[in-house]
Design a protein around this motif. Sequence first.
Motif, PDB file in Angstrom:
ATOM      1  N   ILE A 104       0.838  -1.206   0.000  1.00 51.82           N
ATOM      2  CA  ILE A 104       0.000   0.000   0.000  1.00 51.82           C
ATOM      3  C   ILE A 104       0.873   1.255   0.000  1.00 51.82           C
ATOM      4  O   ILE A 104       0.601   2.228  -0.716  1.00 51.82           O
ATOM      5  N   ARG A 105       1.937   1.214   0.777  1.00 55.20           N
ATOM      6  CA  ARG A 105       2.848   2.355   0.841  1.00 55.20           C
ATOM      7  C   ARG A 105       3.519   2.605  -0.509  1.00 55.20           C
ATOM      8  O   ARG A 105       3.670   3.758  -0.936  1.00 55.20           O
ATOM      9  N   ASN A 106       3.903   1.554  -1.200  1.00 59.30           N
ATOM     10  CA  ASN A 106       4.511   1.703  -2.531  1.00 59.30           C
ATOM     11  C   ASN A 106       3.533   2.345  -3.508  1.00 59.30           C
ATOM     12  O   ASN A 106       3.912   3.192  -4.326  1.00 59.30           O
ATOM     13  N   HIS A 107       2.272   1.951  -3.424  1.00 61.76           N
ATOM     14  CA  HIS A 107       1.254   2.585  -4.277  1.00 61.76           C
ATOM     15  C   HIS A 107       1.147   4.074  -3.950  1.00 61.76           C
ATOM     16  O   HIS A 107       1.012   4.907  -4.851  1.00 61.76           O
ATOM     17  N   GLN A 108       1.221   4.400  -2.670  1.00 60.68           N
ATOM     18  CA  GLN A 108       1.136   5.797  -2.270  1.00 60.68           C
ATOM     19  C   GLN A 108       2.325   6.592  -2.809  1.00 60.68           C
ATOM     20  O   GLN A 108       2.155   7.688  -3.356  1.00 60.68           O
ATOM     21  N   ILE A 109       3.527   6.044  -2.652  1.00 61.64           N
ATOM     22  CA  ILE A 109       4.739   6.721  -3.134  1.00 61.64           C
ATOM     23  C   ILE A 109       4.652   6.983  -4.635  1.00 61.64           C
ATOM     24  O   ILE A 109       5.054   8.040  -5.126  1.00 61.64           O
ATOM     25  N   ASN A 110       4.105   6.027  -5.367  1.00 61.91           N
ATOM     26  CA  ASN A 110       3.983   6.149  -6.823  1.00 61.91           C
ATOM     27  C   ASN A 110       2.707   6.878  -7.251  1.00 61.91           C
ATOM     28  O   ASN A 110       2.397   6.946  -8.437  1.00 61.91           O
ATOM     29  N   LYS A 111       1.971   7.377  -6.254  1.00 62.86           N
ATOM     30  CA  LYS A 111       0.735   8.120  -6.489  1.00 62.86           C
ATOM     31  C   LYS A 111      -0.341   7.287  -7.180  1.00 62.86           C
ATOM     32  O   LYS A 111      -1.203   7.827  -7.885  1.00 62.86           O
ATOM     33  N   ASN A 112      -0.279   5.997  -6.939  1.00 63.74           N
ATOM     34  CA  ASN A 112      -1.333   5.098  -7.421  1.00 63.74           C
ATOM     35  C   ASN A 112      -2.391   4.979  -6.327  1.00 63.74           C
ATOM     36  O   ASN A 112      -2.611   3.912  -5.748  1.00 63.74           O
ATOM     37  N   TYR A 113      -3.047   6.085  -6.051  1.00 68.44           N
ATOM     38  CA  TYR A 113      -3.925   6.156  -4.888  1.00 68.44           C
ATOM     39  C   TYR A 113      -5.132   5.225  -5.007  1.00 68.44           C
ATOM     40  O   TYR A 113      -5.532   4.589  -4.024  1.00 68.44           O
ATOM     41  N   GLN A 114      -5.720   5.142  -6.192  1.00 68.17           N
ATOM     42  CA  GLN A 114      -6.892   4.288  -6.356  1.00 68.17           C
ATOM     43  C   GLN A 114      -6.538   2.816  -6.167  1.00 68.17           C
ATOM     44  O   GLN A 114      -7.315   2.053  -5.588  1.00 68.17           O
TER      45      GLN A 114
END
Length: 307
Positions: free
Chosen positions: A22-32
Amino acid sequence: MNLFLKRTYSTNANTIQWNKTIRNHQINKNYQQALKLFEIGIEKKTFQPNSVTYLTMLDICKEVKSLSTLRTIHQLINSSKNIHSDDKEIYNNPRIRSLLMDAYIKCHDLDSAYRVFESMKERNTIDYCGLMTGFNNQGQHEKTYELSKQIPSSIKFSSPILCTLILQACTELNQYADGYQIHQNGKHFLPDSKMLMNELLNFYLKFNREKQALDMFEQNSNQRTIIDYSLLMKYYNHQYQPQKTIDLYYQLRNNPQIRPDPIIYVLVLQAIANGCCVHTSEKIYDHIKKFGTNIDVDNALINMYGN
């Protein structure tokens, strides 16, 4: 999303890995993708959210401004206090509650933000500043003013930002005595806090206390900003004292640290129009041609020449 609330709470070894993903998605701005992953994990009881999970998800809610998701996460956090001791630490975590309040503010739900604020066992300067900023930005200055009455003095006068926010409310609500108290107790922040200085200048001019405003302007000559000049010029224009506006304009031009902007040119052109200073208009028009115009400056020029 209501399926979130039907889950059971049990420690799961997958939590660390899910948090990383989840954190990796956040860092990459893959919020959805992060939101979907969280939804699937909760729905299928694949992992046990911990404090790290909720801190990450609340940050994401702030970014996407998803009020519905935020409310669901809030329900999960609240339900955790009735489970077991580990989950109660989630509910009482001051960082989570501060971030939860901040997320509601970003989603423009100030009523929910205030309820979270009231539920906090401990409140710090950042919490007060965050809530007051939300109130002031939405024009709810009376709520900032009411809240300021509840703040311990040790916190109330501990931050120039907090003093500025309360002063903004005092200015809007015509509370001179309280605003003056902010000045007296916040003097030690000047002249380093340009934001507080700007607001104090605005405060005194709002109450037509020209002497106090000019005293501040002169005493903090090395910390003046273009906002200070524009506030005084606007005041003088409203008072139909065009020469004072023009004098300030030339004083500003002699300040090598500040360059006039379109607002300054509009204000000085309004002063020239009010005073019909033809000779001055020619000089300032030469300055404007070198600076460049925009639609507001052009309209001010038309008005000036019309007058």
